[in-house]
Design a protein around this motif. Structure first.
Motif, short mmCIF file in Angstrom:
data_model
loop_
_atom_site.label_atom_id
_atom_site.label_comp_id
_atom_site.label_asym_id
_atom_site.label_seq_id
_atom_site.Cartn_x
_atom_site.Cartn_y
_atom_site.Cartn_z
N THR A 1 30.17 57.35 21.31
CA THR A 1 30.67 57.17 22.45
C THR A 1 31.52 55.77 22.70
OG1 THR A 1 28.75 56.13 23.19
CG2 THR A 1 29.21 58.46 23.91
N GLY A 2 31.72 55.17 21.61
CA GLY A 2 32.46 53.89 21.64
C GLY A 2 31.98 52.72 22.44
N ALA A 3 30.50 52.78 22.40
CA ALA A 3 29.67 51.80 23.38
C ALA A 3 29.46 50.33 22.34
CB ALA A 3 28.18 52.30 23.72
N LEU A 4 29.70 50.33 21.49
CA LEU A 4 29.58 49.17 20.63
C LEU A 4 30.91 48.41 20.41
CD1 LEU A 4 26.72 49.84 17.81
CD2 LEU A 4 26.55 48.89 19.89
N LEU A 5 30.99 47.16 20.73
CA LEU A 5 32.38 46.83 20.74
C LEU A 5 32.61 45.49 19.84
CD1 LEU A 5 32.75 46.53 24.59
CD2 LEU A 5 33.64 48.25 23.26
N GLY A 6 31.66 45.18 18.82
CA GLY A 6 31.74 44.36 17.98
C GLY A 6 31.19 42.89 18.49
N ARG A 7 31.93 41.75 18.12
CA ARG A 7 31.28 40.50 18.51
C ARG A 7 32.53 39.74 19.51
NH1 ARG A 7 26.53 39.05 16.17
NH2 ARG A 7 26.01 40.11 14.13
#
Length: 388
Positions: free
Chosen positions: A207-213
């Motif tokens: 779902t593209g929930a993780l956006l890196g740092r």
């Protein structure tokens, strides 16, 4: 009761006792203002917490940023971890659209109660054996940034998947802490980020929930898109555009942990309470779709799954059946169109719209003729192709 023990001796005895009680990880950290306060407040300001309003309350934010607000005079935190990993009994169930996937942490007894009771026992032991202390135990339910405390106590680092990862032990850990009003000897904080250039979790999130740092190095997640949020914390309808991406995950999600290279070191939990209950490792979606309130209450007594309530779980099951798309799911979904809960009826309507069965349109038209809930009517019309 021991007297005149040095902070070093107190800490060592507390660590030893925690390990005797079954905690697989234990560290001790100083209590002070959160180093992640700015990142947390930016996250709230961007409304990435979704419907979890309790995270944004002014008093709750103050407690998370300043743990001493929770326990006046708190100076030390004893942070513990319990491993909960257990391998899938049948790994093929993940790819079987007829079966649901439950996050590993929820296939067993509710960890909150087990850990909280054990932490209270540890605090009582400190009081009775070492020295009088004032404090309080927390396991997820308090306004405490446990992962930051755990990192400060030397237990691991914040991975890109936002989880606390321990070197050569992975991220399948329940965390808890006791805040105490006494000075102890502290473990060295964990400072190195061992994720390196790996972004497997970011790439794998459906779902593209993780956006890196972010610019400060803090991992970022848009909870509104996280499958765990959508299937557990969200009380209303799951956004239509995200439903197909959930697949057959009906309670929580482990994808960002499953793809993490560090979890190849994860070992099965030795805690009997964390063994998967019968029927929770690859359950039949069709069977669950017909679950009554009485059966739900009986089956999920003392289980984390009770958090969704029946209507939330069957909402998730309906979405999974729609993603399966098999005509075999028609009878269960057609029956769910008459469920007492609008949340279940609406998602069943969406699922029927994804099943290539001529009976689906007839069932939807029959329901719309008697349906009174406007949101459910909109879902039925969308499935019938009468509106976008």
């Amino acid at each position: 009761m021991s007297t005149m023990l040095s902070p070093e001796e107190l800490s060592e005895r507390i660590r030893a006792r925690a390990r005797e009680m079954g905690f697989g990880a234990v560290g001790i950290a100083p209590v002070h203002e959160s180093a992640h306060g700015d990142a947390y407040q930016r996250w709230i300001a961007q409304e990435m917490h979704g419907d979890m309003a309790y995270l944004a309350r002014e008093d709750a934010v103050a407690k998370r940023l300043h743990p001493a607000v929770l326990v006046p005079g708190a100076r030390s935190a004893v942070v513990v971890g319990l491993e909960y990993f257990n391998a899938d009994a049948d790994p093929s169930s993940i790819a079987d659209g007829a079966r649901g996937v439950v996050a590993r942490y929820a296939r067993n007894d509710d960890y909150h109660e087990l850990m909280k009771e054990r932490l209270i026992q540890l605090q009582d032991w400190i009081n009775e054996t070492l020295l009088p202390v004032h404090g309080r135990a927390y396991v997820d339910t308090g306004a405490l940034l446990e992962r930051e405390l755990a990192s400060r106590a030397g237990l691991g680092w914040h991975g890109r998947n936002t989880m606390l990862i321990q070197p050569r032990r992975g991220s399948y850990w329940f965390l808890g802490a006791i805040l105490l009003d006494v000075d102890l000897a502290y473990d060295a904080p964990f400072q190195k980020d061992h994720c390196g250039t790996c972004s497997a979790c970011v790439s794998a999130c459906p779902t593209g929930a993780l956006l890196g740092r972010d610019e400060s190095g803090a991992p970022r997640m848009d909870a509104r898109r996280c499958i765990s949020y959508l299937t557990i914390e969200l009380r209303g309808p799951i956004p239509r555009d995200l439903r197909p991406r959930i697949g057959n995950r009906v309670y929580g999600c482990d994808i960002c942990q499953e793809v993490c290279p560090w979890n190849r070191f994860a070992t099965p939990s030795s805690e009997p309470a964390f063994l998967a209950r019968e029927g929770l490792d690859g359950p039949s979606l069709i069977e669950w779709m017909g679950m009554s309130q009485e059966e739900f209450s009986r089956r999920f007594k003392n289980s984390p799954i009770k958090r969704t309530k029946r209507r939330g779980l069957l909402r998730n099951v309906a979405v999974a059946l729609g993603n399966w798309g098999s005509p075999e799911a028609f009878p269960a979904l057609a029956l769910a169109l008459n469920d007492e809960e609008p949340l279940v009826r609406g998602h069943a309507a969406w699922a029927l719209g994804r099943i290539p069965d001529e009976r689906s349109a007839d069932a939807l038209r029959a329901r719309i003729a008697v349906e009174e809930d406007e949101w459910v009517i909109a879902e039925i019309r969308a499935s019938l192709g009468e509106e976008s």
